[in-house]
Design an enzyme around this catalytic site. Sequence first.
Site, mmCIF file in Angstrom:
data_model
loop_
_atom_site.group_PDB
_atom_site.id
_atom_site.type_symbol
_atom_site.label_atom_id
_atom_site.label_comp_id
_atom_site.label_asym_id
_atom_site.label_seq_id
_atom_site.Cartn_x
_atom_site.Cartn_y
_atom_site.Cartn_z
ATOM 1 C CG HIS A 193 9.583 -7.530 4.807
ATOM 2 N ND1 HIS A 193 8.626 -6.547 4.895
ATOM 3 C CD2 HIS A 193 9.150 -8.386 3.849
ATOM 4 C CE1 HIS A 193 7.655 -6.814 4.026
ATOM 5 N NE2 HIS A 193 7.950 -7.921 3.383
ATOM 6 C CD GLN B 53 -12.828 -3.849 -3.998
ATOM 7 O OE1 GLN B 53 -12.876 -3.919 -2.780
ATOM 8 N NE2 GLN B 53 -12.681 -4.941 -4.761
ATOM 9 C CD1 TRP C 196 -2.364 1.843 0.290
ATOM 10 C CD2 TRP C 196 -2.844 1.255 2.417
ATOM 11 N NE1 TRP C 196 -3.409 2.629 0.730
ATOM 12 C CE2 TRP C 196 -3.712 2.289 2.024
ATOM 13 C CE3 TRP C 196 -2.954 0.720 3.701
ATOM 14 C CZ2 TRP C 196 -4.691 2.790 2.889
ATOM 15 C CZ3 TRP C 196 -3.926 1.218 4.554
ATOM 16 C CH2 TRP C 196 -4.783 2.245 4.149
ATOM 17 C CB SER D 202 -9.071 2.946 -2.877
ATOM 18 O OG SER D 202 -9.408 2.214 -4.036
HETATM 19 P P1 A3P Z 1 -4.762 -8.197 5.293
HETATM 20 O O1 A3P Z 1 -4.189 -9.565 5.068
HETATM 21 O O2 A3P Z 1 -5.101 -7.941 6.731
HETATM 22 O O3 A3P Z 1 -5.901 -7.889 4.402
HETATM 23 P P2 A3P Z 1 2.126 -6.187 2.928
HETATM 24 O O4 A3P Z 1 1.962 -5.407 1.692
HETATM 25 O O5 A3P Z 1 3.087 -5.618 3.910
HETATM 26 O O6 A3P Z 1 2.361 -7.653 2.650
HETATM 27 O O7 A3P Z 1 0.738 -6.095 3.728
HETATM 28 C C1 A3P Z 1 -0.393 -6.790 3.264
HETATM 29 C C2 A3P Z 1 -1.604 -6.304 4.043
HETATM 30 O O8 A3P Z 1 -1.919 -4.961 3.609
HETATM 31 C C3 A3P Z 1 -2.828 -7.141 3.748
HETATM 32 O O9 A3P Z 1 -3.606 -7.128 4.944
HETATM 33 C C4 A3P Z 1 -3.474 -6.353 2.622
HETATM 34 O O10 A3P Z 1 -4.820 -6.641 2.400
HETATM 35 C C5 A3P Z 1 -3.261 -4.933 3.115
HETATM 36 N N1 A3P Z 1 -3.386 -3.937 2.052
HETATM 37 C C6 A3P Z 1 -2.806 -3.926 0.830
HETATM 38 N N2 A3P Z 1 -3.204 -2.865 0.119
HETATM 39 C C7 A3P Z 1 -4.070 -2.165 0.903
HETATM 40 C C8 A3P Z 1 -4.841 -0.959 0.714
HETATM 41 N N3 A3P Z 1 -4.784 -0.283 -0.396
HETATM 42 N N4 A3P Z 1 -5.628 -0.563 1.754
HETATM 43 C C9 A3P Z 1 -5.671 -1.246 2.905
HETATM 44 N N5 A3P Z 1 -4.969 -2.402 3.130
HETATM 45 C C10 A3P Z 1 -4.183 -2.853 2.139
#
Ligand code: A3P
Length: 295
Positions: free
Chosen positions: A108, A230, A53, A228
């Site tokens: 990470h 979605q 994100w 966003s």
């Molecule tokens: P969830 O598994 O709780 O849905 P990373 O990118 O560090 O691997 O993190 C992944 C997490 O960020 C996932 O959480 C994912 O759905 C969430 N995520 C990715 N894009 C997002 C967005 N635009 N808005 C909110 N959450 C997002």
Amino acid sequence: MDSSESDYSENFGKVHGILMYKDFLKYWDDVETFQAREDDVLIVTYPRSGTTWVSEIVDMIYKEGDDKKCREDAIFNRIPFLECRKEDALNGVKQLKLMASPRLVKTHLPPELLPVSFWEKNCKIIYVCRNAKDVAVSFYYFFKMVPVHPDPGTFSEFVEKFMNGLVPYGSWYKHAKSWWEKKNNSRMLFLYYEDLKEDIRKEVIKLIQFLGRKSSKELVDKIIQHTSFQEMKNNPSTNYTMLPDEMMNQKICSFIRKGISGDWKNHFTVALNEKFDVHYEQEMKGSTLKLRTEI
Ligand code: A3P
């Protein structure tokens, strides 16, 4: 041996005592000796904390709100994953070496494992922190969908491993606390996933200012729209569907999964939650880092 007894040591190796993917470890020298450039920007997280994100937001800032440019390539090519190393596929160090500046770098790593050149070159660092309970839930599903991981067993079995740092990148507590200790460095921005969920506009503006770019309502609106939940879930350049099933099986679960704060309530039993809270208090004792587990 069932999954509750295994300590995952057969599946992962260790670097300086921290569990790590074996593939990554084979060429760890390349990570340690990585040459950062002054204008590199690092996006650092413990896994499943909102890396993708924030990476997409930062790339949108760098591309001045041009979402078409962002869509041109997969996120793992635009923002290489520093320590990632597969035999014939993703190779963060190689991708970054070939990349023109300014580079955005995903990692990470805890601070003690970060290649020293990032400190020497005084690079800007963005750390995104997410509450441990939601991270544990998200990591559990990640174990299920990415075949390099062993079977995580039941959720409570997995949480036990998580609490003991027996997952890749080790202890969430140590990771979050040690990056938190660096927060007063003027080259560092410490963000929270929960704040992004609560007020994305405020956090995007913070990022634009931290990166020394000019903010405008139009730019911020475009970024919010394009990043966003979605949009990112449906966008092939952000949702990791460009990876083959052998690397990430999204038939089991989507990489961009639920995107909420507080999903832990759907997974922790009362007893597990109580146990987790006691352990959390012990681990975080003395730290001023405070996270919200719901918003
Ligand atoms: P969830 O598994 O709780 O849905 P990373 O990118 O560090 O691997 O993190 C992944 C997490 O960020 C996932 O959480 C994912 O759905 C969430 N995520 C990715 N894009 C997002 C967005 N635009 N808005 C909110 N959450 C997002």
